[in-house]
Design a protein around this motif. Structure first.
Motif, PDB file in Angstrom:
ATOM      1  N   ARG A 119       0.825  -1.207   0.000  1.00 49.71           N
ATOM      2  CA  ARG A 119       0.000   0.000   0.000  1.00 49.71           C
ATOM      3  C   ARG A 119       0.862   1.262   0.000  1.00 49.71           C
ATOM      4  O   ARG A 119       0.365   2.371  -0.013  1.00 49.71           O
ATOM      5  N   GLY A 120       2.175   1.094   0.053  1.00 49.28           N
ATOM      6  CA  GLY A 120       3.089   2.224   0.016  1.00 49.28           C
ATOM      7  C   GLY A 120       3.178   2.976   1.330  1.00 49.28           C
ATOM      8  O   GLY A 120       3.459   4.171   1.359  1.00 49.28           O
ATOM      9  N   ILE A 121       2.941   2.242   2.424  1.00 51.76           N
ATOM     10  CA  ILE A 121       3.006   2.849   3.752  1.00 51.76           C
ATOM     11  C   ILE A 121       3.935   2.036   4.640  1.00 51.76           C
ATOM     12  O   ILE A 121       4.306   0.915   4.306  1.00 51.76           O
ATOM     13  N   ASP A 122       4.245   2.598   5.789  1.00 58.42           N
ATOM     14  CA  ASP A 122       5.040   1.912   6.792  1.00 58.42           C
ATOM     15  C   ASP A 122       4.116   1.036   7.631  1.00 58.42           C
ATOM     16  O   ASP A 122       2.927   1.331   7.784  1.00 58.42           O
ATOM     17  N   ARG A 123       4.687  -0.004   8.177  1.00 64.18           N
ATOM     18  CA  ARG A 123       3.939  -0.928   9.039  1.00 64.18           C
ATOM     19  C   ARG A 123       3.167  -0.182  10.131  1.00 64.18           C
ATOM     20  O   ARG A 123       2.046  -0.542  10.464  1.00 64.18           O
ATOM     21  N   ALA A 124       3.761   0.853  10.693  1.00 64.40           N
ATOM     22  CA  ALA A 124       3.133   1.597  11.792  1.00 64.40           C
ATOM     23  C   ALA A 124       1.968   2.464  11.327  1.00 64.40           C
ATOM     24  O   ALA A 124       1.268   3.038  12.158  1.00 64.40           O
ATOM     25  N   GLU A 125       1.744   2.539  10.031  1.00 67.61           N
ATOM     26  CA  GLU A 125       0.701   3.407   9.491  1.00 67.61           C
ATOM     27  C   GLU A 125      -0.567   2.667   9.058  1.00 67.61           C
ATOM     28  O   GLU A 125      -1.461   3.285   8.479  1.00 67.61           O
ATOM     29  N   ILE A 126      -0.677   1.379   9.342  1.00 62.89           N
ATOM     30  CA  ILE A 126      -1.809   0.610   8.809  1.00 62.89           C
ATOM     31  C   ILE A 126      -3.163   1.046   9.361  1.00 62.89           C
ATOM     32  O   ILE A 126      -4.176   0.764   8.753  1.00 62.89           O
ATOM     33  N   THR A 127      -3.177   1.740  10.480  1.00 66.13           N
ATOM     34  CA  THR A 127      -4.454   2.211  11.047  1.00 66.13           C
ATOM     35  C   THR A 127      -4.727   3.681  10.739  1.00 66.13           C
ATOM     36  O   THR A 127      -5.822   4.178  11.012  1.00 66.13           O
ATOM     37  N   ASP A 128      -3.762   4.366  10.191  1.00 67.35           N
ATOM     38  CA  ASP A 128      -3.820   5.838  10.093  1.00 67.35           C
ATOM     39  C   ASP A 128      -4.959   6.378   9.250  1.00 67.35           C
ATOM     40  O   ASP A 128      -5.461   7.473   9.544  1.00 67.35           O
TER      41      ASP A 128
END
Length: 133
Positions: A119-128
């Motif tokens: 998705r082109g995001i960091d692991r820590a951003e999956i809820t953002d």
């Protein structure tokens, strides 16, 4: 198995109550039952249980199905937080909830770093995309 943050919070509230009863904690230093009211704990448990069930039921770990499960739990937690004056989840609780979501997905066979990368995001951003807390 990942331990629900709400279980840890409930244990902290119970320990504080024991300390108050034993006289080893001054009432002026007691705040956990106010920070974690039973309504918050019960609602959070319910939301996390629903998330666990949804993740467990995923058949092919399709990215959209996984993100649907993440979105569902985050929106439920947003509602819980709102019902508690927007202060249900502070910084530590937010981190614990995000970690729990990640751990639960991992335990059910989801490669979270790969999911996020696709998705082109960091692991820590999956809820953002959905998180208000």
């Amino acid at each position: 198995m990942a331990i629900r943050p709400s279980a840890r919070w409930r244990a902290r509230v119970a320990e504080e109550a024991r300390q108050l009863t034993a006289g080893t904690r001054a009432p002026s230093d007691a705040f956990l039952s106010e920070l974690f009211p039973e309504s918050l704990l019960a609602a959070t448990d319910e939301a996390l249980h629903a998330f666990e069930s949804e993740v467990e039921a995923l058949r092919d770990r399709d990215d959209e199905q996984v993100f649907d499960a993440i979105r569902s739990v985050v929106l439920a937690l947003n509602e819980i937080n709102e019902k508690h004056g927007g202060a249900g989840y502070e910084t530590q609780e937010r981190e614990e909830l995000c970690l729990y979501i990640d751990q639960t997905l991992t335990e059910h066979g989801v490669d979270v770093p790969a999911l996020a990368a696709r998705r082109g995001i960091d692991r820590a951003e999956i809820t953002d995309d959905w998180r208000d807390w």
